[in-house]
Scaffold this motif. Structure first.
Motif, short mmCIF file in Angstrom:
data_model
loop_
_atom_site.label_atom_id
_atom_site.label_comp_id
_atom_site.label_asym_id
_atom_site.label_seq_id
_atom_site.Cartn_x
_atom_site.Cartn_y
_atom_site.Cartn_z
N UNK A 329 0.84 -1.19 0.00
CA UNK A 329 0.00 0.00 0.00
C UNK A 329 0.89 1.25 0.00
N UNK A 330 0.52 2.24 -0.79
CA UNK A 330 1.33 3.45 -0.94
C UNK A 330 0.44 4.69 -0.81
N UNK A 331 0.98 5.73 -0.21
CA UNK A 331 0.29 7.02 -0.16
C UNK A 331 1.35 8.12 -0.13
N UNK A 332 0.89 9.38 -0.21
CA UNK A 332 1.78 10.53 -0.25
C UNK A 332 1.46 11.45 0.93
N UNK A 333 2.49 11.87 1.64
CA UNK A 333 2.31 12.81 2.75
C UNK A 333 2.05 14.21 2.19
N UNK A 334 0.94 14.83 2.62
CA UNK A 334 0.55 16.13 2.09
C UNK A 334 0.63 17.25 3.11
N UNK A 335 0.70 16.93 4.38
CA UNK A 335 0.63 17.97 5.41
C UNK A 335 1.84 18.06 6.31
N UNK A 336 2.76 17.13 6.22
CA UNK A 336 3.91 17.13 7.12
C UNK A 336 4.75 18.38 6.98
N UNK A 337 5.10 19.01 8.10
CA UNK A 337 5.90 20.22 8.07
C UNK A 337 7.28 19.96 7.49
N UNK A 338 7.84 18.78 7.76
CA UNK A 338 9.17 18.43 7.27
C UNK A 338 9.15 17.41 6.15
N UNK A 339 8.00 16.77 5.94
CA UNK A 339 7.96 15.61 5.03
C UNK A 339 6.93 15.73 3.93
N UNK A 340 6.37 16.92 3.68
CA UNK A 340 5.39 17.06 2.62
C UNK A 340 5.99 16.58 1.29
N UNK A 341 5.27 15.71 0.60
CA UNK A 341 5.74 15.15 -0.66
C UNK A 341 6.44 13.82 -0.53
N UNK A 342 6.59 13.33 0.69
CA UNK A 342 7.23 12.02 0.88
C UNK A 342 6.27 10.90 0.49
N UNK A 343 6.77 9.94 -0.25
CA UNK A 343 5.99 8.75 -0.56
C UNK A 343 6.21 7.72 0.55
#
Length: 405
Positions: A329-343
């Motif tokens: 299962x895969x998703x994308x981080x959209x709100x993390x202050x340091x990790x936005x865009x992390x898969x």
């Protein structure tokens, strides 16, 4: 050979995108339905001009270029009165440090003489899938903006495609943009998330049995172009004669294309050296395109590469051309202050969700690079009408492009 593999390519040239375009032009069994120009490495307008320039240099003005969205899907806008409008707050950050100011390194490309298609990239995705239901191979080697917009137009798009291949992401790996993120996803993380969600929904509903493929940088960074490999390609390329002493237009044209590819790569080598990686170049994109085409040509069907009647277990291992894979299962981080865009991949099943992607984990880099070099050296196996535009008074219009990300 008559083309029979319908393919739609979404790209943001970009130096390794340009190499992927060159590889694609060498495939005589592929029906190139269209090419979408996505802003990313440089602006959408420059990306479109680059794609046209590389194709015109190869004499392939017959392939339609579809201009994509000017901004990422969630780019903020603001009116002069402080209310939302279509006016962007600022330009996105592009990757000109990596690919040069124009996205073509030191290459000098022809000024586009044939206008881009008036059909938007998003609509072109929809048209291509509807015209080739169950057959279309989709390859995204730039941000997923155009595909996300296409799915908004036609939610059934995942069901109409044979398979989707994406270059992007970094799973438990240092990033090449922010500390944990990869460029294509970072540029427009909402689009990648929505594309994954749409294909996930189709897979869970049983209407689309095949998992999308994601090729992240921890795998594709193994693909290192070196000056020695580049020299081998150039030395083995066709010379501008056909063996009878007469000039060969096709040989001269492809030789010119390779010469400009070498100039683009010279900039790419210099960037990687500046970045502390040595005088080499990571060429992510050609592999993803080649893997997609080689998979489409294969008659071998496996549970990971084509789905099955039973749900695929988390952690299922598989193979693709030149690669080994794991399903998760895969998703994308959209709100993390340091990790936005992390898969993020749920390797241990903590989310309790089914798998929604086949992730490339390792690549037989040397074998693929040999294949890529041989393919580029030989050049296109087919000939197309050469179209040039004269600006008047017998002067062929050309312009020099400046290097970019």
């Amino acid at each position: 050979m008559s083309p029979h593999l319908p393919l739609f390519l979404d790209c943001d040239p970009g130096i390794d995108d340009a190499i992927a375009l060159g590889y694609l032009l060498c495939q005589d069994d592929v029906d190139i339905i269209g090419i979408a120009a996505s802003g990313g490495n440089v602006s959408t307008a420059q990306v479109s001009a680059n794609a046209q320039g590389w194709l015109e240099l190869a004499g392939r003005t017959d392939i339609p270029i579809h201009r994509g969205s000017e901004f990422p899907t969630a780019w903020p806008t603001e009116g002069t009165d402080g209310h939302s409008s279509m006016s962007p707050i600022a330009e996105p950050e592009y990757a000109d440090l990596t690919h040069g100011l124009t996205g073509a390194g030191y290459a000098r490309l022809p000024q586009p003489a044939t206008p881009a298609s008036t059909i938007s990239a998003a609509q072109a995705w929809v048209d291509a899938a509807q015209s080739h239901p169950g057959e279309l191979i989709g390859v995204v080697i730039g941000p997923s903006t155009n595909l996300a917009l296409a799915i908004a137009i036609e939610p059934e798009l995942p069901n109409l495609m044979r398979r989707l291949f994406i270059m992007g992401g970094a799973f438990n790996y240092r990033g090449n943009t922010h500390p944990t993120t990869e460029w294509n996803v970072t540029f427009d993380p909402e689009s990648t998330a929505s594309v994954i969600a749409a294909f996930d929904h189709a897979h869970r509903e049983g209407t689309h049995r095949v998992l999308p493929v994601i090729a992240p940088i921890e795998a594709t960074e193994a693909l290192e172009m070196t000056p020695a490999r580049l020299r081998t390609i150039l030395d083995a390329a066709p010379k501008p004669h056909d063996g009878t002493g007469e000039p060969s237009a096709a040989g001269e044209r492809w030789g010119n294309w390779l010469a400009q590819m070498a100039e683009a790569l010279r900039f790419y080598f210099e960037f990687h050296e500046w970045d502390g990686l040595g005088y080499i170049a990571h060429i992510h994109d050609p592999f993803v395109l080649a893997c997609a085409l080689e998979w489409a040509r294969s008659d071998e069907i496996t549970t990971t590469s084509a789905g099955s009647d039973e749900p695929i277990a988390n952690g299922t291992r598989g193979t693709l051309p030149w690669a080994t894979t794991i399903c998760a299962p895969v998703d994308v981080e959209l709100t993390g202050k340091l990790t936005r865009g992390e898969t993020v991949a749920d390797w241990l099943g903590r989310w309790g969700k089914g798998v929604n992607a086949e992730i490339i984990r390792a690549i037989d880099a040397q074998t693929f690079l040999d294949h890529l070099g041989e393919t580029l050296s030989k050049g296109p196996h087919h000939d197309h009408e050469i179209k040039t535009v004269w600006a008047g008074a017998g002067t062929h219009r050309r312009s020099r492009t400046k290097p970019e990300h």
